[in-house]
Design a protein around this motif. Sequence first.
Motif, mmCIF file in Angstrom:
data_model
loop_
_atom_site.group_PDB
_atom_site.id
_atom_site.type_symbol
_atom_site.label_atom_id
_atom_site.label_comp_id
_atom_site.label_asym_id
_atom_site.label_seq_id
_atom_site.Cartn_x
_atom_site.Cartn_y
_atom_site.Cartn_z
ATOM 1 N N UNK A 156 57.516 37.164 -15.298
ATOM 2 C CA UNK A 156 56.452 38.149 -15.083
ATOM 3 C C UNK A 156 57.022 39.523 -14.742
ATOM 4 N N UNK A 189 35.266 40.376 -10.687
ATOM 5 C CA UNK A 189 36.618 40.245 -10.135
ATOM 6 C C UNK A 189 36.686 40.557 -8.647
ATOM 7 N N UNK A 191 37.858 38.823 -6.093
ATOM 8 C CA UNK A 191 39.127 38.490 -5.457
ATOM 9 C C UNK A 191 40.224 39.484 -5.834
ATOM 10 N N UNK A 192 40.358 39.738 -7.131
ATOM 11 C CA UNK A 192 41.421 40.626 -7.587
ATOM 12 C C UNK A 192 41.268 42.021 -6.992
ATOM 13 N N UNK B 111 50.791 39.631 -16.116
ATOM 14 C CA UNK B 111 49.663 39.878 -15.231
ATOM 15 C C UNK B 111 49.471 41.370 -14.998
ATOM 16 N N UNK B 118 45.251 37.241 -18.331
ATOM 17 C CA UNK B 118 45.590 36.489 -17.128
ATOM 18 C C UNK B 118 44.766 36.907 -15.926
ATOM 19 N N UNK B 119 44.144 38.062 -16.033
ATOM 20 C CA UNK B 119 43.361 38.552 -14.905
ATOM 21 C C UNK B 119 42.270 37.554 -14.538
ATOM 22 N N UNK B 120 41.634 36.991 -15.567
ATOM 23 C CA UNK B 120 40.586 36.000 -15.327
ATOM 24 C C UNK B 120 41.158 34.763 -14.633
ATOM 25 N N UNK B 122 43.895 34.642 -12.763
ATOM 26 C CA UNK B 122 44.270 35.027 -11.407
ATOM 27 C C UNK B 122 43.038 35.071 -10.509
ATOM 28 N N UNK B 123 41.985 35.650 -11.024
ATOM 29 C CA UNK B 123 40.732 35.718 -10.281
ATOM 30 C C UNK B 123 40.223 34.318 -9.935
ATOM 31 N N UNK B 126 42.423 32.757 -7.342
ATOM 32 C CA UNK B 126 42.222 33.433 -6.065
ATOM 33 C C UNK B 126 40.970 32.964 -5.344
ATOM 34 N N UNK B 127 39.898 32.797 -6.086
ATOM 35 C CA UNK B 127 38.656 32.351 -5.455
ATOM 36 C C UNK B 127 38.821 30.979 -4.819
#
Lengths: 224, 224
Positions: A156, A189, A191-192, B111, B118-120, B122-123, B126-127
């Motif tokens: 990454x 989004x 959390x992000x 990311x 990948x944002x989705x 990660x979100x 995270x939740x």
Amino acid sequence: MATRERRPERRQEPLSRERIVGAAVELLDTAGERGLTFRALAERLATGPGAIYWHVTGKAELLAAATDAVIAPAVAPADAEATPEQAIRTLALGIFDALDTHPWVGPQLTLTERHSPLLRVFEGIGRQVQALGVPESARFTAASALMSYILGVAGQNAAGSRSVPPGTDRAAHLGAVADSWAELDPGHYPFTREVAGQLRVHDDEAEFLAGVDLILGGIAAGLR
Amino acid sequence: MATRERRPERRQEPLSRERIVGAAVELLDTAGERGLTFRALAERLATGPGAIYWHVTGKAELLAAATDAVIAPAVAPADAEATPEQAIRTLALGIFDALDTHPWVGPQLTLTERHSPLLRVFEGIGRQVQALGVPESARFTAASALMSYILGVAGQNAAGSRSVPPGTDRAAHLGAVADSWAELDPGHYPFTREVAGQLRVHDDEAEFLAGVDLILGGIAAGLR
DNA sequence: ACCTGAACACCGTTCAAGT
DNA sequence: ACCTGAACACCGTTCAAGT
């Protein structure tokens, strides 16, 4: 009056696999993956593109050799004084740093390659996992998880710095990404958005080691 | 007598971004990364290479669009009934499977890319991390670690299957690698030799989930 | 507005010819 | 044994010209 200027600046060493690989690493570091060209390499070595093929079978082997040259020194033998946990952190940090300075290595690394430079890393991690007291049946899983995590982070980071013009300020880039995170739709989004601030100020290396410790914690929890 | 044969097999739909990206994914899946060529793509779409540029700015955008097309459906919204741990496993498995069927995606994912698919992911992770009760200060680290691990495994798997002629039997390839591990010098690679057998019989998916659970265990340990 | 396909500036790789 | 550099078969991308 200009006749004597033609003398070569420095004596030309003979071409060798070693010199070729060294020049390839330099080229990859300075000009990125697209910068490694047989023509560019030949020019740097003051020869023709065909000459390189006498020492190296092709571009694939050249990339593999360059990768090996960069990874091998990163894997120092473990300090006898260190605890297994410390030894694993040191090892992990070694690859992290290597992939950080040489962002082009990431995609080259595969553990299942028959002579992967990762074999040494895997071996090193595995021994420390054993030293931690992990039972034999769980060692493969533990060592693989650590390896995968390390490669994931490194990949990454590398991908991140590859997507940016070489030499761009890292903090500035991270800041820009954090800004775009902070502007995301709160409905989709939440959390992000919330962690955008942490992305902005976070320390790559500390964050990386925190992740290693998380896995070590999971391994330790399994021992209880 | 041959005059009527010239009729096109099927009516030609107009070119569209959607059709182009679809054909690109097919080409990548069947012929690998090197198989995606503007000429090959044009032939498949029964047009000239230049036509593609009307709908897509270049190869980079084409790859990004193909990546998005493959990742997006893998990220289903979490089942409301599921525990956070289960939801994370489901999400992780989704990407794992997507990268497994489309080995060319791995290197494309970052990311920090501003509109990364990948944002989705990660979100979503995270939740669930939040739902696990992880305090705010530790959420970024936990979610990042899970992400990195997932991408690390996926990347390794993908690199592994990329290094092999497409269509080769996976078990056979793994067996061959395991054989080479078993033949390593016991003085230098005692650990790797020892686990060669586990590599041979291991179940990719189970191993992957075991790693996820290791990190979840570390997260849980941090909560106590 | 959308498509065509020749043309340009590159690649990796090969190979006859040199030393 | 090792090097040279022209030549081959490709690329991604552009662009005048067509519909």
